[in-house]
Motif scaffolding. Structure first.
Motif, PDB file in Angstrom:
ATOM      1  N   ARG A  57       0.847  -1.207   0.000  1.00 29.91           N
ATOM      2  CA  ARG A  57       0.000   0.000   0.000  1.00 29.91           C
ATOM      3  C   ARG A  57       0.880   1.254   0.000  1.00 29.91           C
ATOM      4  NH1 ARG A  57       0.819  -1.674   5.117  1.00 29.91           N
ATOM      5  NH2 ARG A  57       1.167  -0.160   6.780  1.00 29.91           N
ATOM      6  N   TYR A  59       1.760   4.844   1.929  1.00 32.46           N
ATOM      7  CA  TYR A  59       1.814   5.207   3.353  1.00 32.46           C
ATOM      8  C   TYR A  59       1.602   6.705   3.510  1.00 32.46           C
ATOM      9  CZ  TYR A  59       3.977   0.647   4.387  1.00 32.46           C
ATOM     10  OH  TYR A  59       4.239  -0.683   4.520  1.00 32.46           O
ATOM     11  N   ILE A  98      -8.480  11.101  20.058  1.00 27.80           N
ATOM     12  CA  ILE A  98      -7.806  12.126  20.851  1.00 27.80           C
ATOM     13  C   ILE A  98      -7.368  13.281  19.943  1.00 27.80           C
ATOM     14  CG2 ILE A  98      -7.089  10.497  22.618  1.00 27.80           C
ATOM     15  CD1 ILE A  98      -4.325  10.478  21.477  1.00 27.80           C
ATOM     16  N   PRO A 101      -3.175  12.503  16.056  1.00 29.85           N
ATOM     17  CA  PRO A 101      -3.302  11.161  15.468  1.00 29.85           C
ATOM     18  C   PRO A 101      -2.729  10.059  16.365  1.00 29.85           C
ATOM     19  CG  PRO A 101      -2.584  12.727  13.819  1.00 29.85           C
ATOM     20  CD  PRO A 101      -2.536  13.446  15.136  1.00 29.85           C
ATOM     21  N   ASN A 102      -3.431   8.955  16.374  1.00 24.40           N
ATOM     22  CA  ASN A 102      -3.118   7.855  17.277  1.00 24.40           C
ATOM     23  C   ASN A 102      -3.275   6.558  16.479  1.00 24.40           C
ATOM     24  OD1 ASN A 102      -3.251   5.865  19.227  1.00 24.40           O
ATOM     25  ND2 ASN A 102      -5.152   6.627  20.128  1.00 24.40           N
ATOM     26  N   ASN A 103      -2.207   5.785  16.379  1.00 23.04           N
ATOM     27  CA  ASN A 103      -2.259   4.634  15.470  1.00 23.04           C
ATOM     28  C   ASN A 103      -2.948   3.396  16.036  1.00 23.04           C
ATOM     29  OD1 ASN A 103      -0.209   3.698  17.123  1.00 23.04           O
ATOM     30  ND2 ASN A 103       1.322   3.480  15.508  1.00 23.04           N
ATOM     31  N   GLU A 109      -1.101   5.405  10.567  1.00 25.13           N
ATOM     32  CA  GLU A 109       0.132   4.619  10.630  1.00 25.13           C
ATOM     33  C   GLU A 109       0.968   4.956  11.863  1.00 25.13           C
ATOM     34  OE1 GLU A 109       0.761   2.299   8.469  1.00 25.13           O
ATOM     35  OE2 GLU A 109      -0.087   2.838   6.526  1.00 25.13           O
ATOM     36  N   MET A 110       1.093   6.254  12.126  1.00 24.77           N
ATOM     37  CA  MET A 110       2.022   6.686  13.172  1.00 24.77           C
ATOM     38  C   MET A 110       1.365   7.736  14.054  1.00 24.77           C
ATOM     39  SD  MET A 110       5.001   5.121  12.791  1.00 24.77           S
ATOM     40  CE  MET A 110       6.232   6.117  13.641  1.00 24.77           C
ATOM     41  N   ASN A 111       1.742   7.719  15.333  1.00 23.45           N
ATOM     42  CA  ASN A 111       1.297   8.777  16.229  1.00 23.45           C
ATOM     43  C   ASN A 111       2.097  10.034  15.925  1.00 23.45           C
ATOM     44  OD1 ASN A 111      -0.156   6.723  17.324  1.00 23.45           O
ATOM     45  ND2 ASN A 111       1.028   6.589  19.207  1.00 23.45           N
ATOM     46  N   SER A 114       3.932  16.004  18.150  1.00 16.26           N
ATOM     47  CA  SER A 114       5.147  16.802  18.221  1.00 16.26           C
ATOM     48  C   SER A 114       5.616  17.030  16.789  1.00 16.26           C
ATOM     49  CB  SER A 114       6.201  16.052  19.023  1.00 16.26           C
ATOM     50  OG  SER A 114       7.376  16.828  19.049  1.00 16.26           O
ATOM     51  N   HIS A 117       8.498  15.340  13.139  1.00 16.64           N
ATOM     52  CA  HIS A 117       8.734  13.891  13.171  1.00 16.64           C
ATOM     53  C   HIS A 117       8.310  13.186  11.880  1.00 16.64           C
ATOM     54  CE1 HIS A 117       9.445  13.126  17.643  1.00 16.64           C
ATOM     55  NE2 HIS A 117       9.297  14.432  17.532  1.00 16.64           N
ATOM     56  N   PRO A 120      11.090  12.637   8.835  1.00 16.61           N
ATOM     57  CA  PRO A 120      12.105  11.608   9.093  1.00 16.61           C
ATOM     58  C   PRO A 120      11.523  10.196   9.176  1.00 16.61           C
ATOM     59  CG  PRO A 120      12.494  13.521  10.477  1.00 16.61           C
ATOM     60  CD  PRO A 120      11.165  13.742   9.803  1.00 16.61           C
ATOM     61  N   VAL A 121      10.341  10.055   9.744  1.00 10.90           N
ATOM     62  CA  VAL A 121       9.702   8.733   9.796  1.00 10.90           C
ATOM     63  C   VAL A 121       9.413   8.251   8.374  1.00 10.90           C
ATOM     64  CG1 VAL A 121       7.557   7.545  10.407  1.00 10.90           C
ATOM     65  CG2 VAL A 121       8.737   8.914  12.120  1.00 10.90           C
ATOM     66  N   ILE A 125      10.286   4.880   6.155  1.00 12.57           N
ATOM     67  CA  ILE A 125       9.318   4.026   5.450  1.00 12.57           C
ATOM     68  C   ILE A 125       9.717   3.909   3.976  1.00 12.57           C
ATOM     69  CG2 ILE A 125       6.901   3.780   4.737  1.00 12.57           C
ATOM     70  CD1 ILE A 125       6.092   5.365   7.256  1.00 12.57           C
ATOM     71  N   SER A 151      14.798  18.897  13.071  1.00  7.89           N
ATOM     72  CA  SER A 151      14.693  17.503  12.624  1.00  7.89           C
ATOM     73  C   SER A 151      14.104  17.411  11.219  1.00  7.89           C
ATOM     74  CB  SER A 151      13.844  16.695  13.606  1.00  7.89           C
ATOM     75  OG  SER A 151      12.589  17.310  13.804  1.00  7.89           O
TER      76      SER A 151
ATOM     77  N   SER B  60      14.006   8.326  14.158  1.00  5.71           N
ATOM     78  CA  SER B  60      12.767   8.427  13.364  1.00  5.71           C
ATOM     79  C   SER B  60      12.839   7.531  12.129  1.00  5.71           C
ATOM     80  CB  SER B  60      12.532   9.877  12.923  1.00  5.71           C
ATOM     81  OG  SER B  60      12.214  10.678  14.027  1.00  5.71           O
ATOM     82  N   SER B  96       4.304   5.137  19.263  1.00  4.78           N
ATOM     83  CA  SER B  96       3.774   4.525  18.037  1.00  4.78           C
ATOM     84  C   SER B  96       3.962   3.013  18.032  1.00  4.78           C
ATOM     85  CB  SER B  96       4.442   5.140  16.798  1.00  4.78           C
ATOM     86  OG  SER B  96       3.924   6.428  16.538  1.00  4.78           O
TER      87      SER B  96
END
Lengths: 276, 310
Positions: A57, A59, A98, A101-103, A109-111, A114, A117, A120-121, A125, A151, B60, B96
């Protein structure tokens, strides 16, 4: 095909209901980012409740996590969860919906929350997908105020170093953050040149124009050897006259009269888009 | 004298595991040499990712790779990994719930003479305070190997701290007692319970031998698993003894000593002494010189036990 322009105005009303009901939320950025999310989820990305566990899929990571209300509206419209439940429970005691975002929720996919982030995440992926020769494309949306996070630039540097042409970043360039103009708080002039200097392909578009956004994302899919940044020039609070370009509406909650006026304006715009 | 540091034991396990599991990836922040991971990078270039001097990005990117199905091991000096990229560890890894193993190398005061910037005397406290983060501090190379063999198989976040220098073996290569998330009992005693982790296990064990010669019976617990903490073993050892001493290469707050005190205080109150580095930049010197200066050695530990018992 579904009228996505009308849809974007319709989904803004869900955002309004969430925030008006919970008396909390980040409405200005929700309204600037809406066309970006609608373009990505309704047209560009290969992400759906049916394929959410398919390793091939696409992301998506919502780096500007505070625009979660817009994100929930679009995910609900995509079928990940019922919008009625989100509106009823958003930010309420013990809610899973909440304020960022909360996975643990389907489709996320990711919380985040902050800033600085998501990119870089997504580099990670995209790098992993590339190592496994997967067709996946990887998307994230950042705010322009977020670009002050160091970052972000670590990620920008690495993405071009790894030649991640499967990565596409959108900057929701609404030019306002909580304290005022982004250019006064920490300027980002020559943003296109900044990304280009790091070796990125950059496309600058009207970020509240779905046709222009989709054209940019289609172009990004053809780029080889480097990642793409779409600078989406948006209007914070877009769609409601008294919220547009007002830093105060970063996270202000409308009163009853404002709520009713906003619903009226959004409904008019939705109908106008439908009749276009 | 053993010449193999714990970080090298980590590399050996990863090297072996990567042969059959192509999803194992190692990420470094210009730290492959200091992490003893250069042999991995050479043997598995397609499973090695260099991130450059960017620890936030290191963590990350690792989280993103885990999201896409990889099993990342991110290795960087513990001082930077545990605090420079603390928020990435908190949000992208623990919150996460991505399968990232953070390997903090040259932990504690391994970089003795390089100053406080290079010391990680806060990492136990910092990492243990993050929900969903496990924290391991193996004592010798054999225990490190056993621990890593477990960690390459599981799917949860963890932080592992090892030192820079080779340390004397505690265990036999062919007979290393190890149970995941259970402290290892080195000896049982009725006067004092000494609970140590990492490089402090060796002097703790030697302290028990000194005490034995004085007619004092001490137990020694190798608490390599700081989180989840093996509370049961602490309670059992503390119940059997008159006094408890904890020893760690860490600041005096929020580490092993704080946790042992909590457990003993709640379950079997008795005198606890916590031996740790001072709440100050440590003096300049090799690890051994620094440990000796602060009494973090066999004589110092034995002395503390006798002081408590007297």
């Amino acid at each position: 095909m579904e009228n996505l322009k009308a849809k974007a105005f319709s989904l803004r009303k869900n955002v309004l209901d969430m925030i008006y009901g919970a008396k909390t939320g980040h409405i200005g950025g929700d309204f600037s980012v809406m066309e970006i999310l609608v373009s990505l989820y309704m047209k560009e990305m290969n992400i759906s409740p049916e394929n959410q566990n398919d390793p091939d899929r696409d992301y998506f990571v919502m780096s500007k996590g505070h625009s979660v209300e817009a994100y929930y509206s679009v995910l609900a419209a995509k079928g990940f969860f019922p919008i009625e439940e989100v509106i009823e429970k958003f930010s309420r005691f013990r809610s899973k919906y909440i304020g960022h975002p909360n996975n643990k929720l389907p489709g996320i996919e990711m919380n985040s929350g902050s800033l600085g982030h998501g990119l870089p995440v997504c580099v990670g992926i995209a790098k992993a997908c590339r190592m496994d020769n997967r067709p996946s494309r990887v998307y994230t949306v950042m705010g322009d105020g977020e670009l002050a996070e160091g970052s972000v630039w670590e990620g920008v540097m690495a993405a071009s170093h790894y030649q991640l042409d499967n990565l596409c970043v959108t900057v929701d360039r609404n030019r306002l953050q909580i304290s005022g103009s982004t250019e006064d708080v920490m300027h980002h002039e020559n943003l296109k040149a900044r990304f280009e200097a790091f070796g990125w392909h950059v496309i600058s578009v009207d970020g509240n124009d779905i046709d222009a956004l989709c054209a940019a994302y289609d172009e990004a899919k053809t780029v080889k050897g480097c990642p793409t940044a779409v600078i989406a020039n948006t209007i914070k609070g877009c769609g409601v006259s008294f919220m547009e370009n007002q830093a105060g509406w970063h996270h202000k909650v409308p009163d009853q009269a404002q709520y009713e006026q906003a619903v009226k304006e959004l409904t008019e715009k939705e109908e106008a888009a439908r009749n276009e | 004298m053993n010449k193999i540091p714990n970080r090298q034991a980590i590399c050996e396990v990863l090297n072996e595991a990567a042969k059959t599991d192509k999803n194992i990836v190692v990420l470094c922040s210009d730290s492959r040499g200091s992490a003893s991971l250069a042999p991995f990078a050479e043997a598995h270039p397609d499973q090695f990712v260099e991130v450059g001097i960017a620890e936030q990005n290191l963590v990350s990117i690792s989280a993103g790779m885990a999201k896409a199905g990889k099993r990342p091991f991110a290795a960087s000096p513990a001082c930077f990994l545990s605090t420079r990229s603390y928020e990435q560890a908190k949000v992208d890894v623990a919150y996460s719930n991505t399968n990232v193993k953070l390997i903090g190398i040259s932990g504690g005061i391994s970089y003795g003479a390089l100053g406080m910037s290079h010391h990680s005397a806060q990492d136990f406290a910092a990492m243990c305070a993050i929900p969903n983060m496990r924290v391991y501090v193996p004592s010798d190379r054999h225990q490190t190997k056993k621990l890593m063999e477990e960690l390459v198989k599981d799917e949860k976040p963890a932080y592992i701290r090892v030192g820079r220098n080779p340390v004397e073996d505690i265990y036999d290569e062919d007979d290393t007692p190890f149970e995941m998330d259970r402290a290892t009992v080195l000896c049982e005693g009725t006067d004092a319970a000494i609970i140590a982790c990492g490089e402090m296990v060796r002097p703790a064990k030697e302290a028990a031998e000194i005490l034995k010669q004085q007619g004092i019976s001490a137990s020694v617990l190798d608490m390599y698993c700081l989180k989840p903490l093996d509370k049961e073993s602490i309670i059992r050892m503390a119940n059997a003894a008159k006094v408890v001493v904890s020893v760690e290469e860490h600041a005096p707050f929020g580490g092993l000593g704080s946790m042992v005190s909590q457990v003993v205080g709640e379950n079997c109150p008795k005198k606890v002494a916590t031996m740790a580095l001072p709440d100050a930049p440590v003096i300049t010197g090799t690890s051994m010189e620094v440990f000796n200066y602060y009494g973090l050695n066999a004589e110092g530990i034995a002395g503390k036990v006798m002081e408590l018992l007297s």
